[in-house]
Design a protein around this motif. Structure first.
Motif, mmCIF file in Angstrom:
data_model
loop_
_atom_site.group_PDB
_atom_site.id
_atom_site.type_symbol
_atom_site.label_atom_id
_atom_site.label_comp_id
_atom_site.label_asym_id
_atom_site.label_seq_id
_atom_site.Cartn_x
_atom_site.Cartn_y
_atom_site.Cartn_z
ATOM 1 N N ARG A 42 36.934 48.794 43.438
ATOM 2 C CA ARG A 42 36.424 47.547 44.450
ATOM 3 C C ARG A 42 35.443 47.781 45.318
ATOM 4 O O ARG A 42 35.169 49.039 45.838
ATOM 5 C CB ARG A 42 37.938 47.352 45.500
ATOM 6 N N GLN A 43 34.412 46.842 45.744
ATOM 7 C CA GLN A 43 33.362 47.118 46.588
ATOM 8 C C GLN A 43 33.256 45.889 47.406
ATOM 9 O O GLN A 43 33.090 44.584 46.843
ATOM 10 C CB GLN A 43 31.913 47.391 45.815
ATOM 11 N N GLY A 44 33.644 46.037 48.524
ATOM 12 C CA GLY A 44 33.959 44.773 49.303
ATOM 13 C C GLY A 44 35.078 43.792 48.829
ATOM 14 O O GLY A 44 36.074 44.011 48.674
ATOM 15 N N ASN A 45 34.626 42.684 48.611
ATOM 16 C CA ASN A 45 35.362 41.482 47.873
ATOM 17 C C ASN A 45 35.346 41.277 46.474
ATOM 18 O O ASN A 45 35.824 40.496 45.945
ATOM 19 C CB ASN A 45 35.292 40.131 48.631
ATOM 20 N N GLU A 46 34.906 42.505 45.740
ATOM 21 C CA GLU A 46 34.687 42.062 44.329
ATOM 22 C C GLU A 46 35.348 43.424 43.576
ATOM 23 O O GLU A 46 35.006 44.288 43.971
ATOM 24 C CB GLU A 46 33.294 42.246 43.827
ATOM 25 N N ILE A 47 36.380 43.202 42.927
ATOM 26 C CA ILE A 47 36.991 44.070 42.223
ATOM 27 C C ILE A 47 36.660 44.170 40.637
ATOM 28 O O ILE A 47 36.958 43.070 39.995
ATOM 29 C CB ILE A 47 38.735 43.974 42.197
ATOM 30 N N ASP A 64 46.868 40.711 36.510
ATOM 31 C CA ASP A 64 47.701 39.912 37.539
ATOM 32 C C ASP A 64 48.125 40.959 38.780
ATOM 33 O O ASP A 64 48.048 40.649 40.121
ATOM 34 C CB ASP A 64 49.163 39.724 36.863
ATOM 35 N N ALA A 65 48.100 42.339 38.722
ATOM 36 C CA ALA A 65 48.398 43.125 39.801
ATOM 37 C C ALA A 65 47.243 43.127 40.635
ATOM 38 O O ALA A 65 47.592 43.164 41.975
ATOM 39 C CB ALA A 65 48.571 44.498 39.264
ATOM 40 N N VAL A 66 46.208 43.098 40.273
ATOM 41 C CA VAL A 66 44.811 43.300 40.937
ATOM 42 C C VAL A 66 44.674 41.839 41.751
ATOM 43 O O VAL A 66 44.404 41.878 43.006
ATOM 44 C CB VAL A 66 43.704 43.615 40.122
ATOM 45 N N ILE A 67 44.716 40.804 41.001
ATOM 46 C CA ILE A 67 44.569 39.534 41.491
ATOM 47 C C ILE A 67 45.444 38.957 42.678
ATOM 48 O O ILE A 67 45.123 38.567 43.797
ATOM 49 C CB ILE A 67 44.835 38.430 40.577
ATOM 50 N N THR A 68 46.751 39.605 42.625
ATOM 51 C CA THR A 68 47.725 39.249 43.404
ATOM 52 C C THR A 68 47.645 40.446 44.785
ATOM 53 O O THR A 68 48.300 40.143 45.949
ATOM 54 C CB THR A 68 49.314 39.226 42.978
ATOM 55 N N SER A 69 46.791 41.503 44.683
ATOM 56 C CA SER A 69 46.898 42.445 45.714
ATOM 57 C C SER A 69 46.235 42.008 47.067
ATOM 58 O O SER A 69 46.506 42.602 48.078
ATOM 59 C CB SER A 69 46.192 43.655 45.226
ATOM 60 N N ALA A 70 45.177 41.223 47.032
ATOM 61 C CA ALA A 70 44.564 40.844 48.212
ATOM 62 C C ALA A 70 44.030 39.512 48.153
ATOM 63 O O ALA A 70 43.741 38.990 47.072
ATOM 64 C CB ALA A 70 43.329 41.890 48.190
ATOM 65 N N GLU A 98 48.075 46.565 46.453
ATOM 66 C CA GLU A 98 48.480 46.073 47.683
ATOM 67 C C GLU A 98 48.117 47.044 48.727
ATOM 68 O O GLU A 98 47.706 46.661 49.636
ATOM 69 C CB GLU A 98 49.897 45.575 47.613
ATOM 70 N N ALA A 99 48.791 48.284 48.369
ATOM 71 C CA ALA A 99 48.516 49.325 49.292
ATOM 72 C C ALA A 99 46.723 49.603 49.794
ATOM 73 O O ALA A 99 46.584 49.875 50.850
ATOM 74 C CB ALA A 99 49.155 50.422 48.977
ATOM 75 N N ALA A 100 46.261 49.462 48.551
ATOM 76 C CA ALA A 100 44.901 49.719 48.515
ATOM 77 C C ALA A 100 43.918 48.609 49.196
ATOM 78 O O ALA A 100 42.633 48.861 49.220
ATOM 79 C CB ALA A 100 44.250 50.077 47.207
ATOM 80 N N ALA A 101 44.391 47.713 49.368
ATOM 81 C CA ALA A 101 44.026 46.488 49.703
ATOM 82 C C ALA A 101 42.994 46.508 50.981
ATOM 83 O O ALA A 101 41.889 45.893 51.322
ATOM 84 C CB ALA A 101 44.602 45.098 49.999
ATOM 85 N N VAL A 102 43.490 47.422 51.957
ATOM 86 C CA VAL A 102 42.634 47.631 53.263
ATOM 87 C C VAL A 102 41.620 48.718 53.160
ATOM 88 O O VAL A 102 40.816 48.876 53.925
ATOM 89 C CB VAL A 102 43.533 48.029 54.227
ATOM 90 N N ILE A 103 41.354 49.294 51.763
ATOM 91 C CA ILE A 103 40.071 50.172 51.313
ATOM 92 C C ILE A 103 39.292 49.480 50.881
ATOM 93 O O ILE A 103 39.253 49.359 49.415
ATOM 94 C CB ILE A 103 40.756 51.111 50.755
ATOM 95 N N GLY A 104 38.103 49.280 51.365
ATOM 96 C CA GLY A 104 36.900 48.383 50.838
ATOM 97 C C GLY A 104 36.260 48.830 49.632
ATOM 98 O O GLY A 104 35.622 48.160 48.938
ATOM 99 N N ASP A 105 36.155 50.496 49.604
ATOM 100 C CA ASP A 105 35.497 51.033 48.299
ATOM 101 C C ASP A 105 36.602 51.874 47.522
ATOM 102 O O ASP A 105 36.345 52.876 46.730
ATOM 103 C CB ASP A 105 34.612 51.744 48.848
ATOM 104 N N PHE A 106 37.942 51.145 47.375
ATOM 105 C CA PHE A 106 38.731 51.748 46.471
ATOM 106 C C PHE A 106 38.434 51.700 44.988
ATOM 107 O O PHE A 106 37.990 50.858 44.564
ATOM 108 C CB PHE A 106 40.250 51.124 46.600
#
Length: 155
Positions: A42-47, A64-70, A98-106
């Protein structure tokens, strides 16, 4: 740290594109499954999802897990389906993303029975939540936590 992540991701993509990636089997064990690295970056709003999964169901579970996470993210799917690819089961992975959604460079890198978590969390609780979710999602997998904290008062 961010430059290292970008360089590692680009190297993996380039090696895969040129055919220099890991191949199925080995001279000692022809036909044996070889772990193929899989990355969620993830870099900003792109995964971006890269690597191989063993079947279409595994691919759908991860996407599906990634799409629904943020909210408000763009998912770039560069996953391939390769029977025998060694990846964790992504059916229960939504809480990790979901937990990682707050980390912009995850970033999450998976190879065989190992999952590495990378990124910069603002608070220790954020990093701990991602690690706990990963242990819950993949209890038999080696979770390597390389998340760092970069909030007020930390270096």
């Amino acid at each position: 740290m961010r430059a290292w992540l970008v360089a590692a991701a680009l190297l993996a993509v380039l090696l895969g594109a040129t055919g220099c990636g890991l191949r199925e089997g080995s001279p000692d064990h022809p036909g044996a499954a070889v772990p193929v690295p899989l990355s969620v970056i993830r870099q900003g709003n792109e995964i971006t999802l890269t690597g191989d999964v063993p079947d279409p169901a595994a691919k759908r579970a991860l996407v599906d897990a990634v799409i629904t996470s943020a909210d408000d993210v763009t998912v770039v799917d560069r996953l391939g389906v390769r029977p025998g690819a060694a990846t964790p089961d992504f059916a229960a992975s939504a809480p990790v993303f979901e937990a990682a959604a707050v980390i912009g460079d995850f970033a999450l890198h998976a190879a065989g029975d190992s999952v590495t978590l990378v990124g910069t969390a603002a608070k220790p609780d954020e990093a701990a939540a991602v690690e706990a979710a990963a242990h819950d999602a993949w209890p038999r997998t080696d979770i390597v936590n390389e998340l760092v904290i970069s909030g007020p008062g930390t270096r």
